[in-house]
Design a protein around this motif. Structure first.
Motif, PDB file in Angstrom:
ATOM      1  N   GLU A 215       3.194  35.451  19.183  1.00  0.00           N
ATOM      2  CA  GLU A 215       1.802  35.906  19.248  1.00  0.00           C
ATOM      3  C   GLU A 215       1.256  35.500  20.607  1.00  0.00           C
ATOM      4  OE1 GLU A 215      -1.566  36.241  15.906  1.00  0.00           O
ATOM      5  OE2 GLU A 215      -1.164  34.186  16.504  1.00  0.00           O
ATOM      6  N   ALA A 216       0.703  36.450  21.340  1.00  0.00           N
ATOM      7  CA  ALA A 216       0.234  36.148  22.690  1.00  0.00           C
ATOM      8  C   ALA A 216      -0.766  37.187  23.147  1.00  0.00           C
ATOM      9  CB  ALA A 216       1.420  36.105  23.661  1.00  0.00           C
TER      10      ALA A 216
ATOM     11  N   ARG B 295      -4.831  38.612  20.013  1.00  0.00           N
ATOM     12  CA  ARG B 295      -3.685  37.699  20.023  1.00  0.00           C
ATOM     13  C   ARG B 295      -2.351  38.438  19.979  1.00  0.00           C
ATOM     14  NH1 ARG B 295      -6.693  34.130  21.954  1.00  0.00           N
ATOM     15  NH2 ARG B 295      -8.204  33.127  20.594  1.00  0.00           N
ATOM     16  N   SER B 296      -2.374  39.721  19.626  1.00  0.00           N
ATOM     17  CA  SER B 296      -1.131  40.495  19.559  1.00  0.00           C
ATOM     18  C   SER B 296      -0.947  41.448  20.733  1.00  0.00           C
ATOM     19  CB  SER B 296      -1.088  41.292  18.249  1.00  0.00           C
ATOM     20  OG  SER B 296      -1.042  40.425  17.133  1.00  0.00           O
TER      21      SER B 296
ATOM     22  N   GLY C 194       4.580  31.328  22.315  1.00  0.00           N
ATOM     23  CA  GLY C 194       3.375  32.087  22.018  1.00  0.00           C
ATOM     24  C   GLY C 194       2.140  31.322  22.438  1.00  0.00           C
ATOM     25  N   SER C 195       0.993  31.820  22.038  1.00  0.00           N
ATOM     26  CA  SER C 195      -0.293  31.272  22.472  1.00  0.00           C
ATOM     27  C   SER C 195      -0.579  29.913  21.840  1.00  0.00           C
ATOM     28  CB  SER C 195      -1.426  32.233  22.114  1.00  0.00           C
ATOM     29  OG  SER C 195      -1.339  33.422  22.861  1.00  0.00           O
TER      30      SER C 195
ATOM     31  N   SER D  54      -1.432  35.164  28.285  1.00  0.00           N
ATOM     32  CA  SER D  54      -0.710  34.000  27.766  1.00  0.00           C
ATOM     33  C   SER D  54       0.469  33.615  28.665  1.00  0.00           C
ATOM     34  CB  SER D  54      -0.189  34.297  26.356  1.00  0.00           C
ATOM     35  OG  SER D  54       0.677  33.276  25.909  1.00  0.00           O
TER      36      SER D  54
ATOM     37  N   GLY E 218       0.121  34.184  13.004  1.00  0.00           N
ATOM     38  CA  GLY E 218       1.060  33.754  14.032  1.00  0.00           C
ATOM     39  C   GLY E 218       1.762  32.454  13.682  1.00  0.00           C
TER      40      GLY E 218
ATOM     41  N   THR F  37      -4.119  30.513  18.296  1.00  0.00           N
ATOM     42  CA  THR F  37      -3.396  31.506  17.505  1.00  0.00           C
ATOM     43  C   THR F  37      -4.089  31.758  16.173  1.00  0.00           C
ATOM     44  OG1 THR F  37      -1.188  32.077  16.673  1.00  0.00           O
ATOM     45  CG2 THR F  37      -1.886  29.784  16.449  1.00  0.00           C
ATOM     46  N   THR F  38      -3.520  32.648  15.394  1.00  0.00           N
ATOM     47  CA  THR F  38      -4.060  32.969  14.075  1.00  0.00           C
ATOM     48  C   THR F  38      -3.162  32.366  12.999  1.00  0.00           C
ATOM     49  OG1 THR F  38      -2.784  35.014  13.856  1.00  0.00           O
ATOM     50  CG2 THR F  38      -4.914  35.159  14.979  1.00  0.00           C
TER      51      THR F  38
ATOM     52  N   GLY G 214      -0.278  25.311  18.788  1.00  0.00           N
ATOM     53  CA  GLY G 214      -0.148  26.692  18.353  1.00  0.00           C
ATOM     54  C   GLY G 214       1.268  27.086  18.005  1.00  0.00           C
ATOM     55  N   ILE G 215       1.759  28.185  18.597  1.00  0.00           N
ATOM     56  CA  ILE G 215       3.057  28.743  18.237  1.00  0.00           C
ATOM     57  C   ILE G 215       4.186  27.764  18.512  1.00  0.00           C
ATOM     58  CG2 ILE G 215       4.707  30.588  18.734  1.00  0.00           C
ATOM     59  CD1 ILE G 215       2.226  31.470  17.131  1.00  0.00           C
TER      60      ILE G 215
END
Length: 386
Positions: free
Chosen positions: A248-249, A280-281, A137-138, A253, A145, A141-142, A170-171
């Motif tokens: 999450e991406a 992000r989604s 993923g990114s 990404s 995520g 991120t949040t 991140g992820i």
């Protein structure tokens, strides 16, 4: 002067005959312009790696895909690369190299179009890693995520799946952390030389990964990260796993590159849905529209590979008990659980009641959530499940 330059010419051919195939493959991996596809062509023609290094430019150009420049680079390899120095760096760093001839080279990775010539490995690759899933993923991120990545990684590692990711911020980082919290195996695939920690704050994490799995790369020592190295890294992540989960991406990404590579390799792609108004989604939602399987939990992933896992070792489906097997609590999990009630409590209250440091409480609560014993509410509040 380099090692071969110290040898009299009449001894060079004898040296090359005695060179191990693995050393020759390490040398080929160091030569500019020689990648996995060209090595495969060369091996098909010459039969073994040392013979490639022994050939002259004219002989090399007889191989399909080998032009004048590449042939010159290979025939003059002893002047352009430092094989002896690379072998010393491998030994001094405490890593090792595996090739496709080795049993512990990932079987799934052998099946892709351009499997790496060599893999530098810190830690160990084992037979257990045949049941591996990628979580990507990114970098930006949040909180959502990060939490989802940790939970999915925990659930997968808990039932014996090796979690593979790229070691990035991140992820990726959250995925490795979740697998480690479950005391499972995880593999970080780097887009740099194995001696380069990128991002630098993950130094301790990489050490933990190497102790509970492996840190791997196809790049030689001191290779820095760049725009080319990450897609090369992503194909290993997708290629050595049964499926790729994008947590999450956004639409640009690099995780989407990994997903596309998984599709090209004939592997399953999963995507975690998110808020419809979150950039992000967007990448995940686009994958779902294109046919990726929507993923809400580990059972959505494992159901695609049910034949690989005994029923007693899977998280239950919706029609089963709803509780993961083997609900044995660690000491820290028990202390955190005792610090909870059926009324919501903040993480600070749990820390005070349990007497544990905050980092230990966070890991323990994640484990308790995976075992369906506690629930996290909004605002970092927790409550026991009834």
């Amino acid at each position: 002067m380099r090692a071969l330059e110290l040898l009299a010419p009449r001894f060079k051919k004898r040296y090359l005959r005695l060179m191990e195939s693995k050393e020759a493959l390490i040398a080929l991996n160091l030569i500019e312009g020689v990648g996995p596809v060209r090595v495969r062509q060369l091996l098909g023609h010459f039969g073994e790696a040392p013979a490639i290094l022994q050939a002259n430019a004219s002989q090399l150009q007889q191989v399909r895909g080998i032009g004048t420049e590449v042939a010159e680079n290979i025939s003059m390899w002893e002047k352009s690369i430092d094989l002896a120095g690379e072998l010393k760096r491998i030994a001094d760093f405490g890593c090792h190299v595996v090739t496709q001839m080795d049993e512990n080279y990932p079987d799934l990775l052998r099946q892709i179009y351009d499997p790496p010539v060599v893999l530098y490995v810190k830690g160990e690759l084992t037979a257990k890693d045949k049941n591996a899933v990628a979580l990507v993923g990114s970098r930006q991120t949040t909180h959502y995520g990060i939490e989802v990545a940790r939970k999915l990684a925990y659930q997968l590692a808990y039932v014996g799946v090796t979690v593979v990711s790229g070691g990035a911020r991140g992820i990726d980082t959250a995925s490795h952390q979740g697998a480690l919290a479950a005391k499972g195996r995880t593999i970080a695939v780097l887009g740099t030389g194995i001696n380069i920690v990128f991002p630098p704050e993950n130094n301790e994490l990489f050490e933990r990964i190497a102790s509970n799995g492996a840190v791997i790369t196809q790049f030689p020592f001191n290779r820095p990260a760049d725009k080319q190295s990450f897609p090369i890294r992503n194909r290993i992540v997708a290629g050595m796993t049964l499926g790729t989960v994008v947590v999450e991406a956004n639409l640009t990404s690099g995780a989407l590159i990994t997903a596309n590579m998984a599709v090209e390799a004939g592997r399953q792609v999963f995507a975690v849905p998110g808020r419809i108004d979150s950039p992000r989604s967007k990448g995940c939602h686009e994958l779902i529209k294109k046919g990726a399987k929507l993923c809400e939990g580990a059972e959505d992933i494992l159901s695609e590979f049910e034949y690989l896992f005994p029923g007693s070792n899977r998280p239950p489906g919706a029609g089963e008990t709803g509780v993961l097997p083997a609900l044995t609590l660690s000491d820290n999990e028990q202390k955190a659980y005792d610090g909870l009630d059926h009324e919501e409590r903040s993480i600070d209250e749990i820390i005070r009641h349990s007497g544990l440091p905050s980092s230990a409480v966070s890991v323990a609560l994640l484990g308790l959530e995976m075992k369906r014993l506690v629930r996290q509410l909004q605002g970092k509040m927790f409550v026991k499940n009834k």
